[in-house]
Design an enzyme around this catalytic site. Structure first.
Site, short mmCIF file in Angstrom:
data_model
loop_
_atom_site.label_atom_id
_atom_site.label_comp_id
_atom_site.label_asym_id
_atom_site.label_seq_id
_atom_site.Cartn_x
_atom_site.Cartn_y
_atom_site.Cartn_z
N ARG A 183 14.44 67.12 22.61
CA ARG A 183 14.51 66.49 23.94
C ARG A 183 15.92 66.00 24.19
O ARG A 183 16.69 65.78 23.27
CB ARG A 183 13.52 65.33 24.02
CG ARG A 183 12.07 65.81 24.04
CD ARG A 183 11.09 64.64 24.13
NE ARG A 183 11.31 63.86 25.32
CZ ARG A 183 11.66 62.58 25.33
NH1 ARG A 183 11.77 61.91 24.22
NH2 ARG A 183 11.85 61.94 26.45
N LYS A 236 10.51 59.48 12.21
CA LYS A 236 10.04 60.60 13.03
C LYS A 236 9.49 61.73 12.17
O LYS A 236 10.16 62.27 11.30
CB LYS A 236 11.20 61.10 13.90
CG LYS A 236 10.77 62.08 14.95
CD LYS A 236 11.61 61.98 16.20
CE LYS A 236 11.41 63.18 17.09
NZ LYS A 236 12.07 63.07 18.38
N ARG A 287 14.39 53.15 22.49
CA ARG A 287 14.35 52.95 21.03
C ARG A 287 13.61 51.66 20.72
O ARG A 287 13.89 50.63 21.31
CB ARG A 287 15.76 52.84 20.44
CG ARG A 287 16.54 54.13 20.54
CD ARG A 287 17.23 54.45 19.21
NE ARG A 287 17.91 55.72 19.32
CZ ARG A 287 17.73 56.76 18.51
NH1 ARG A 287 16.90 56.68 17.50
NH2 ARG A 287 18.38 57.88 18.68
#
Ligand code: BTN
Length: 315
Positions: free
Chosen positions: A116, A180, A313
């Site tokens: 992304r 992640k 974030r």
């Protein structure tokens, strides 16, 4: 991946040590040619250790992708599944097909995986790189929550595979303990009110080498689940998407919005918001609205943020 490179990749995938001379004999090429192919595999991210003298091996066996095995596990066999070796980007490759609807493309590795916000997606052999094409009757305007629906379907698949603590960081990062595990890239084409085509890409780290150059905390599925199958995971992702996408198209986001809080890892947390226009602020995440926009409390005022406008974030 060329057929020649694939031949060698398939042999190394078992994780055993392979003698250079035996590989050369087996493949009908010189030892120098074996070494050259090993270097090409290293360039696409396969962590091959060893030398021609003491043999070559990869750190962990890789379950090779097999379109027949994926198809056998599909509850919805009408999806066309294609497996390829190394491709630039499964999203880019799938988008060259017309129509894309109901086609799934899955690759052993990507040479220019897209993330992304224009980022690169590290895609060494052995991970999951899947793209699925889908046609929607609802126009672009109604598809803004698609990213979230895809993230929730991917998270459900990972939980079914044993990663029980996986969550979604808005809009669709797949995370465990702030690290992640995977991500989704949804690319939509079409008219605001008319039919649209989407290419839905999902990348999942299954077994990244410790040295992986990723610019944020990351994890991989092998650290959180045992005995999962790469082919079954691909089938699970396709099935969960093929179940949810028609429902989103026909009935909208309402049914999904109620499930979001179960996987929302940002809820109640301090977030740093970087607006596309350049303005940054810190606020408190407060779930999503009926269109899937992130709600952030900024000095007592609730702001609704669309995924195209901001990067968030958790802090
Ligand atoms: C993200 O930045 O979080 C999204 C990553 C999406 C990666 C997947 S891998 C399969 C598909 N093909 C690509 O080039 N990107 C997506």
């Amino acid at each position: 991946m060329s057929p020649e490179l694939n031949e060698l990749y398939v042999r190394l995938a078992d994780g055993q040590r392979h003698n250079g001379a035996e590989l050369a004999d087996d493949l009908g090429i010189s030892r120098a040619a074996v070494w050259k192919r090993i270097e090409s595999l290293r360039r696409i991210g396969l962590p091959v250790s060893g030398t021609a003298g003491n043999g070559y091996r990869i750190a962990h066996p890789i379950e090779l992708l097999d379109a027949n095995v994926i198809r056998q596990h599909l509850a919805k066999p009408s999806i066309q599944v294609e497996v390829i070796g190394a491709v630039d980007s499964t999203n880019a490759r799938l988008a060259t097909n017309t129509p894309v609807h109901g086609r799934a493309l899955v690759a052993e590795a990507q040479k220019a995986g897209r993330g992304r916000r224009g980022r690169q997606w590290l895609s060494p052999p052995g991970g999951i790189y899947l793209s699925l094409g889908w046609h929607f009757e609802s126009g672009l305007a109604g598809l803004s929550p698609l990213s979230l629906v895809v993230g929730m379907a991917a998270a459900r698949t990972l939980r079914e595979a044993g990663a029980e603590t996986v969550g979604v960081k808005w809009p669709n990062d797949l995370v465990i303990d702030n690290a992640k595990l995977g991500g989704c890239l949804v690319e939509v084409n079409g008219a605001a009110e008319g039919p649209c085509q989407a290419v839905i890409g999902i990348g999942i780290n299954l077994q990244l080498p410790e040295s992986a150059a990723v610019d944020q905390p990351w994890t991989c599925l092998s650290r959180h689940a045992d005995g999962f199958s790469r082919n079954r995971l691909v089938a699970g992702l396709i099935d969960n998407l093929a179940r949810d996408l028609p429902e989103l198209d026909a009935s909208g986001f309402d049914a999904f919005a109620g499930q979001w809080h179960r996987c929302d890892v940002l809820d109640g947390r301090k977030v740093h918001v970087a607006m596309a226009g350049g303005e940054d602020f810190v606020g408190l995440a407060k779930g999503i609205d009926a269109q899937g926009r992130l709600l952030v409390d900024h000095n007592g005022r609730i702001q609704a943020l669309g995924s195209g406008e901001v990067s968030v974030r958790g802090r």
